[in-house]
Design a protein around this motif. Structure first.
Motif, mmCIF file in Angstrom:
data_model
loop_
_atom_site.group_PDB
_atom_site.id
_atom_site.type_symbol
_atom_site.label_atom_id
_atom_site.label_comp_id
_atom_site.label_asym_id
_atom_site.label_seq_id
_atom_site.Cartn_x
_atom_site.Cartn_y
_atom_site.Cartn_z
ATOM 1 N N PHE A 1 -6.992 3.069 -0.945
ATOM 2 C CA PHE A 1 -7.413 3.087 0.430
ATOM 3 C C PHE A 1 -7.796 4.632 0.307
ATOM 4 N N LEU A 2 -9.062 5.582 0.089
ATOM 5 C CA LEU A 2 -9.428 7.018 0.309
ATOM 6 C C LEU A 2 -10.158 6.520 1.229
ATOM 7 N N VAL B 1 -13.279 4.198 1.181
ATOM 8 C CA VAL B 1 -14.243 3.613 0.344
ATOM 9 C C VAL B 1 -12.765 3.255 -0.454
ATOM 10 N N VAL B 2 -13.425 2.142 -0.527
ATOM 11 C CA VAL B 2 -12.085 0.918 -0.710
ATOM 12 C C VAL B 2 -12.793 0.046 -1.988
ATOM 13 N N PRO B 3 -11.717 0.191 -3.399
ATOM 14 C CA PRO B 3 -11.837 0.072 -4.768
ATOM 15 C C PRO B 3 -10.590 -1.257 -5.274
ATOM 16 N N ILE C 1 8.396 2.173 -1.046
ATOM 17 C CA ILE C 1 6.647 1.968 0.086
ATOM 18 C C ILE C 1 6.377 2.436 1.073
ATOM 19 N N LEU C 2 5.861 3.338 1.650
ATOM 20 C CA LEU C 2 5.541 4.346 2.947
ATOM 21 C C LEU C 2 6.410 3.868 4.232
ATOM 22 N N LYS C 3 6.669 4.795 4.300
ATOM 23 C CA LYS C 3 6.483 4.488 6.647
ATOM 24 C C LYS C 3 5.515 5.261 6.969
ATOM 25 N N ALA C 4 4.162 4.056 7.549
ATOM 26 C CA ALA C 4 2.654 4.766 7.808
ATOM 27 C C ALA C 4 3.171 5.603 9.180
ATOM 28 N N SER C 5 2.169 6.118 8.898
ATOM 29 C CA SER C 5 1.507 7.161 9.903
ATOM 30 C C SER C 5 1.030 6.667 11.905
ATOM 31 N N LYS C 6 1.123 6.936 12.222
ATOM 32 C CA LYS C 6 -0.002 6.486 13.399
ATOM 33 C C LYS C 6 -1.545 6.575 12.838
ATOM 34 N N LEU C 7 -2.026 7.576 12.112
ATOM 35 C CA LEU C 7 -3.184 7.573 11.659
ATOM 36 C C LEU C 7 -3.503 6.648 10.192
ATOM 37 N N GLU C 8 -2.444 6.058 9.704
ATOM 38 C CA GLU C 8 -2.650 5.163 7.933
ATOM 39 C C GLU C 8 -2.524 3.939 8.787
ATOM 40 N N GLN C 9 -1.289 3.796 10.113
ATOM 41 C CA GLN C 9 -1.664 2.362 10.256
ATOM 42 C C GLN C 9 -3.700 2.333 11.182
ATOM 43 N N TRP C 10 -3.686 2.619 11.540
ATOM 44 C CA TRP C 10 -4.612 3.084 12.349
ATOM 45 C C TRP C 10 -6.086 2.544 11.424
ATOM 46 N N LEU C 11 -6.299 3.951 10.060
ATOM 47 C CA LEU C 11 -6.684 3.413 9.631
ATOM 48 C C LEU C 11 -6.830 1.880 7.962
ATOM 49 N N LEU D 1 -7.782 11.830 1.748
ATOM 50 C CA LEU D 1 -6.657 10.588 2.307
ATOM 51 C C LEU D 1 -6.374 9.608 1.604
ATOM 52 N N ALA D 2 -5.911 9.573 0.594
ATOM 53 C CA ALA D 2 -5.284 8.014 -0.467
ATOM 54 C C ALA D 2 -4.045 7.733 -0.318
ATOM 55 N N HIS D 3 -4.039 6.061 -0.434
ATOM 56 C CA HIS D 3 -3.256 4.996 0.028
ATOM 57 C C HIS D 3 -3.196 4.003 -1.506
ATOM 58 N N PHE D 4 -2.044 4.057 -1.835
ATOM 59 C CA PHE D 4 -2.213 2.515 -2.736
ATOM 60 C C PHE D 4 -1.550 1.086 -2.487
ATOM 61 N N SER D 5 -2.043 -0.316 -2.486
ATOM 62 C CA SER D 5 -0.918 -1.045 -1.704
ATOM 63 C C SER D 5 -1.474 -2.144 -3.336
ATOM 64 N N ALA D 6 -0.124 -3.136 -3.761
ATOM 65 C CA ALA D 6 -0.248 -3.609 -5.536
ATOM 66 C C ALA D 6 -0.811 -4.373 -4.884
ATOM 67 N N VAL D 7 -0.602 -5.642 -3.700
ATOM 68 C CA VAL D 7 -0.930 -7.041 -3.619
ATOM 69 C C VAL D 7 -0.538 -7.218 -2.184
ATOM 70 N N GLN D 8 -2.069 -7.916 -1.272
ATOM 71 C CA GLN D 8 -1.933 -8.566 -0.227
ATOM 72 C C GLN D 8 -2.957 -9.959 -0.433
ATOM 73 N N LYS D 9 -2.445 -10.918 0.325
ATOM 74 C CA LYS D 9 -3.157 -12.289 0.350
ATOM 75 C C LYS D 9 -3.674 -12.427 1.824
ATOM 76 N N THR D 10 -5.038 -12.766 2.008
ATOM 77 C CA THR D 10 -5.406 -12.664 2.470
ATOM 78 C C THR D 10 -6.340 -13.878 3.054
ATOM 79 N N ARG D 11 -6.539 -13.923 4.554
ATOM 80 C CA ARG D 11 -7.478 -15.420 4.901
ATOM 81 C C ARG D 11 -8.724 -14.757 6.260
#
Length: 235
Positions: A16-17, A47-49, A149-159, A211-221
């Motif tokens: 996430f950028l 911007v999300v690659p 793993i981060l404890k996400a802030s209110k802004l990070e959760q909102w984004l 602001l930049a964050h990484f996530s290794a894997v997310q299963k989505t429906r």
């Protein structure tokens, strides 16, 4: 009652950028029915690659050809009837089949791009170049995730904790609901070598460090599109 999900997908090595931007810069490019969502008075561009993997329809195996591909999207955050979600300006992918399927009838603004992801040790390089000639749109970034793993802030959760998207092909606004577990975010070190995306935005919109964050894997429906409104003319 919500209808059963229709497609599943796994997102891998996602970054996430996010850059703050004035809502006035976005307003002409977002359907009038949608309210631009703000955090402490500011709109945001994302911007999300990432790598899309194990793409499959309900009750089927992953697609043998188009099941795995790279994707890069440009998005902002919106509200409709007090519900928060995502609006995409562009979704670039390096699977022509996936692009044709998702953009059929103008449903989503998918575009075909040449992409490459290279990983060496813990560092990744993501590269994208829009295939259409004359656009000049490209993106190139190196990134190295940090452990833990981060404890996400209110802004990070909102984004990031957004569970629907809206799109408006022609005159009807549709909502697509999305289900997944909460994001497991990590810090990430980034080096952006090129970013010529979203050329409709003011020059320099991405000049500052995002602001930049990484996530290794997310299963989505994904769930079937739901029509929200119909207007007499396109916005």
């Amino acid at each position: 009652m919500k209808k059963p999900w229709i497609m599943a997908q796994t997102w891998r090595d996602l970054v996430f950028l996010h850059w703050p931007i004035s809502p006035e810069a976005l307003r002409p490019y977002v359907p009038a029915e949608l309210e631009i969502d703000l955090f402490e008075g500011r709109a945001w561009i994302g911007v999300v690659p990432f790598i899309a993997d194990h793409t499959r329809l309900r009750f089927s195996l992953p697609f043998p050809i188009a099941g795995t591909y790279r994707e890069l999207n440009v998005r902002t955050y919106v509200k409709y009837n007090a519900r928060s979600g995502v609006y995409f300006f562009s979704l670039d992918a390096d699977s022509l089949l996936a692009v044709k399927a998702a953009s059929a009838g103008g449903f989503l603004p998918y575009r075909y791009a040449h992409m490459k992801v290279v990983k060496k040790d813990r560092r990744y390089v993501f590269m994208s170049r829009l295939a259409a000639s004359g656009t000049g749109e490209g993106f190139r970034m190196g990134f190295t995730p940090s452990a833990g793993i981060l404890k996400a802030s209110k802004l990070e959760q909102w984004l990031t904790e957004r569970y629907c998207l809206w799109t408006k092909p022609k005159t009807v606004l549709y909502r697509v609901d999305i289900a997944h577990t909460p994001w497991q975010l990590q810090n990430v070190h980034i080096e952006i070598a090129e970013n010529s995306l979203a050329q409709f935005l003011p020059v320099g919109w991405h000049a500052k460090e995002p602001l930049a964050h990484f996530s290794a894997v997310q299963k989505t429906r994904f769930y079937p599109p739901v029509p929200e409104s119909k207007t007499k003319a396109d916005h």
